[in-house]
Design an enzyme around this catalytic site. Sequence first.
Site, PDB file in Angstrom:
ATOM      1  N   SER A  80      39.677  52.852  41.033  1.00 21.23           N
ATOM      2  CA  SER A  80      38.451  53.373  40.743  1.00 21.23           C
ATOM      3  C   SER A  80      38.014  54.018  41.932  1.00 21.23           C
ATOM      4  O   SER A  80      38.560  53.852  43.118  1.00 21.23           O
ATOM      5  CB  SER A  80      37.561  52.150  40.041  1.00 21.23           C
ATOM      6  OG  SER A  80      36.280  52.613  40.353  1.00 21.23           O
ATOM      7  N   TYR A 114      34.742  43.038  41.731  1.00 18.61           N
ATOM      8  CA  TYR A 114      35.247  44.453  40.940  1.00 18.61           C
ATOM      9  C   TYR A 114      35.773  45.293  41.902  1.00 18.61           C
ATOM     10  O   TYR A 114      36.997  45.813  41.919  1.00 18.61           O
ATOM     11  CB  TYR A 114      34.158  45.057  40.204  1.00 18.61           C
ATOM     12  CG  TYR A 114      34.881  46.362  39.317  1.00 18.61           C
ATOM     13  CD1 TYR A 114      35.645  46.073  38.251  1.00 18.61           C
ATOM     14  CD2 TYR A 114      34.462  47.706  39.783  1.00 18.61           C
ATOM     15  CE1 TYR A 114      36.238  47.244  37.675  1.00 18.61           C
ATOM     16  CE2 TYR A 114      34.910  48.727  38.964  1.00 18.61           C
ATOM     17  CZ  TYR A 114      35.847  48.680  38.056  1.00 18.61           C
ATOM     18  OH  TYR A 114      36.534  49.590  37.407  1.00 18.61           O
TER      19      TYR A 114
END
Length: 271
Positions: free
Chosen positions: A142, A155
């Site tokens: 990401s 995350y």
Amino acid sequence: MNIQGKTALVTGASRGIGQAIAIELAKQGVKRLLLVARDTTRLGEVATEIEMLGVEVVTLPLDLSQVVEVNIAIAQAWRDHGPIDLLINCAGVAHQTPFLNSRLPNVQTEIAVNLIGMYTITRIVARRMVVQGSGTIVNVSSLMGKIAAPTMATYSATKFAIVGFTQALRGELAAHNIRVIALLPSLTDTDMVRELQWFRWVLPTTPQKVAQALVAGLARDSPEILIGWQSHLAVWCNRIAPWLLEKVLLMAAPQERQLHYPRFRDARGRT
């Protein structure tokens, strides 16, 4: 990499980016797709859509945290359907909360799916790729694997770890003619992120655009694939003026009242 006529395995293929990648690979001429996800019903729906494109589909309903089951399923798939040329690790989960309000079970789930699950299936497939002397592995990280964001601590940590894991494997497996690539999408409009509080000023992209960028990056042999001008700008800013980017992230982060920060009391009961 020329994907035409190849066999690809995609995890997290029942929805979101994984589903879009599987469909795009089918449109671009892969011969066979092995689709992995926990949701059997959704997996079957995606398989039906892809079969209409004339591509052979094998569904593998698996929980990647179950190491023994994953080992058995991949060994059987390799035996029954031939070698896997392209592995795309797309399975992932995200929990958004202020760190002081985080819950250990959610943290453990993110680590189990985003890291341990990826490690498990990559280890199984990479060993077989070494024997066949070729292969490509794509690990979906990401933008938060380059730039950590408030309210997304765990995350971000897992996505940073994926980038490091990818870089290490790229060096280790190069001698075996195996390419290892990191795909770094920015905010993508999927079922998962619709449950999150979005950062202000961030323009979401679509899963289809992420999938198209991946295919283009494979054709260019790119070691890392960033998606969207905002991602490139953020990474550039982080290199040149990280202090400025941190201020922008703090201003862009969801407001406290949206995230329900906990109230703590001292020994005298004062908040």
